[in-house]
Design a protein around this motif. Structure first.
Motif, PDB file in Angstrom:
ATOM      1  N   PHE A  29      31.442  31.307   6.062  1.00 37.72           N
ATOM      2  CA  PHE A  29      30.343  32.235   6.305  1.00 37.72           C
ATOM      3  C   PHE A  29      29.092  31.515   6.787  1.00 37.72           C
ATOM      4  O   PHE A  29      28.304  32.080   7.552  1.00 37.72           O
ATOM      5  CB  PHE A  29      30.092  33.084   5.059  1.00 37.72           C
ATOM      6  CG  PHE A  29      31.216  34.044   4.818  1.00 37.72           C
ATOM      7  CD1 PHE A  29      31.216  35.289   5.413  1.00 37.72           C
ATOM      8  CD2 PHE A  29      32.301  33.682   4.051  1.00 37.72           C
ATOM      9  CE1 PHE A  29      32.270  36.173   5.226  1.00 37.72           C
ATOM     10  CE2 PHE A  29      33.361  34.549   3.852  1.00 37.72           C
ATOM     11  CZ  PHE A  29      33.342  35.805   4.453  1.00 37.72           C
ATOM     12  N   TRP A  30      28.892  30.276   6.380  1.00 34.87           N
ATOM     13  CA  TRP A  30      27.779  29.483   6.897  1.00 34.87           C
ATOM     14  C   TRP A  30      27.968  29.256   8.399  1.00 34.87           C
ATOM     15  O   TRP A  30      27.028  29.421   9.180  1.00 34.87           O
ATOM     16  CB  TRP A  30      27.709  28.127   6.185  1.00 34.87           C
ATOM     17  CG  TRP A  30      26.960  28.162   4.896  1.00 34.87           C
ATOM     18  CD1 TRP A  30      27.467  28.438   3.660  1.00 34.87           C
ATOM     19  CD2 TRP A  30      25.578  27.918   4.710  1.00 34.87           C
ATOM     20  NE1 TRP A  30      26.478  28.378   2.714  1.00 34.87           N
ATOM     21  CE2 TRP A  30      25.300  28.062   3.328  1.00 34.87           C
ATOM     22  CE3 TRP A  30      24.530  27.594   5.565  1.00 34.87           C
ATOM     23  CZ2 TRP A  30      24.023  27.897   2.798  1.00 34.87           C
ATOM     24  CZ3 TRP A  30      23.259  27.417   5.033  1.00 34.87           C
ATOM     25  CH2 TRP A  30      23.019  27.570   3.668  1.00 34.87           C
ATOM     26  N   PHE A  33      27.408  32.536  10.260  1.00 38.35           N
ATOM     27  CA  PHE A  33      25.989  32.893  10.264  1.00 38.35           C
ATOM     28  C   PHE A  33      25.218  32.029  11.263  1.00 38.35           C
ATOM     29  O   PHE A  33      24.451  32.546  12.079  1.00 38.35           O
ATOM     30  CB  PHE A  33      25.413  32.741   8.855  1.00 38.35           C
ATOM     31  CG  PHE A  33      23.946  33.041   8.769  1.00 38.35           C
ATOM     32  CD1 PHE A  33      23.502  34.357   8.746  1.00 38.35           C
ATOM     33  CD2 PHE A  33      23.007  32.024   8.716  1.00 38.35           C
ATOM     34  CE1 PHE A  33      22.143  34.650   8.665  1.00 38.35           C
ATOM     35  CE2 PHE A  33      21.656  32.310   8.640  1.00 38.35           C
ATOM     36  CZ  PHE A  33      21.218  33.625   8.615  1.00 38.35           C
ATOM     37  N   SER A  54      24.661  38.821   7.983  1.00 36.01           N
ATOM     38  CA  SER A  54      23.622  38.223   7.137  1.00 36.01           C
ATOM     39  C   SER A  54      23.793  38.622   5.676  1.00 36.01           C
ATOM     40  O   SER A  54      23.621  37.796   4.773  1.00 36.01           O
ATOM     41  CB  SER A  54      22.230  38.632   7.622  1.00 36.01           C
ATOM     42  OG  SER A  54      22.008  38.132   8.919  1.00 36.01           O
ATOM     43  N   PHE A  57      26.927  36.876   4.419  1.00 30.83           N
ATOM     44  CA  PHE A  57      26.580  35.461   4.288  1.00 30.83           C
ATOM     45  C   PHE A  57      25.782  35.218   3.005  1.00 30.83           C
ATOM     46  O   PHE A  57      26.055  34.287   2.251  1.00 30.83           O
ATOM     47  CB  PHE A  57      25.779  34.993   5.500  1.00 30.83           C
ATOM     48  CG  PHE A  57      25.019  33.719   5.256  1.00 30.83           C
ATOM     49  CD1 PHE A  57      25.684  32.501   5.180  1.00 30.83           C
ATOM     50  CD2 PHE A  57      23.643  33.734   5.075  1.00 30.83           C
ATOM     51  CE1 PHE A  57      24.989  31.324   4.942  1.00 30.83           C
ATOM     52  CE2 PHE A  57      22.947  32.559   4.830  1.00 30.83           C
ATOM     53  CZ  PHE A  57      23.613  31.362   4.764  1.00 30.83           C
ATOM     54  N   GLY A  61      28.164  33.233   1.052  1.00 29.30           N
ATOM     55  CA  GLY A  61      27.770  31.874   1.413  1.00 29.30           C
ATOM     56  C   GLY A  61      26.731  31.258   0.501  1.00 29.30           C
ATOM     57  O   GLY A  61      26.656  30.039   0.363  1.00 29.30           O
TER      58      GLY A  61
END
Length: 173
Positions: A29-30, A33, A54, A57, A61
């Protein structure tokens, strides 16, 4: 008057495999993003909106690894009482009056085989509170299933329970 604490231990998840999975999952997810929101690319074959990404994330994340990092098991032995607090799941400590304990023993157990893993677990051998490792103290009661308290210092926990039971019986005499 403050109660005498005979034993206190605070444990966190230390399993490398668990942290590898949690951080690898968060890293996906990082990457998404950074690539989609910060670099204005499109991540994946069917990308979600920047707002949706977002939010996911932030949850997966950031908050998921933070949740695992903040999770801890605190065990305290007081005269006549054992307290277990599994943060963030317990609002108040679980209090076990030692007068209800028929017997107790230091044990080596299989977290996955006996209880299905670590955490607050119910298994064929009863209930367990454990964070890592395979040692602890098993409490056997007069009228309910056993309770296992996992500990990195199982021998000290066992000794503190013995002392706490003796202190309570001396006070009650």
């Amino acid at each position: 008057m403050a109660e005498t604490v005979l034993f206190q231990e605070k444990q966190r998840f230390r399993q490398l495999g668990l942290w590898t999975v949690v951080l690898a999952f968060a890293a996906i997810f990082w990457v998404g993003f950074v690539y989609q929101v910060l670099l204005s690319g499109t991540y994946g074959n069917n990308p979600v909106s920047d707002v949706e990404l977002s939010v996911v994330f932030a949850v997966v994340g950031v908050y998921l690894p933070l949740f695992f990092y903040k999770m801890n098991l605190t065990t305290e032995v007081l005269p006549g009482m054992l307290q277990v607090y599994f943060s963030p799941f317990h609002l108040n400590p679980v209090r076990v009056p030692l007068r209800l304990v028929r017997t107790y023993e230091k044990v080596v157990y299989s977290p996955i085989g006996d209880y299905g893993g670590w955490g607050i677990r119910w298994g064929r051998k009863g209930k367990a509170y454990n964070m890592s490792g395979n040692e602890g103290v098993e409490l056997l009661f007069y009228n309910k299933k056993p309770l296992l308290i996992g500990s990195q210092r199982a021998h000290e926990l066992y000794q503190a329970i013995r002392q706490a039971k003796e202190m309570k019986s001396e006070i009650g005499s």
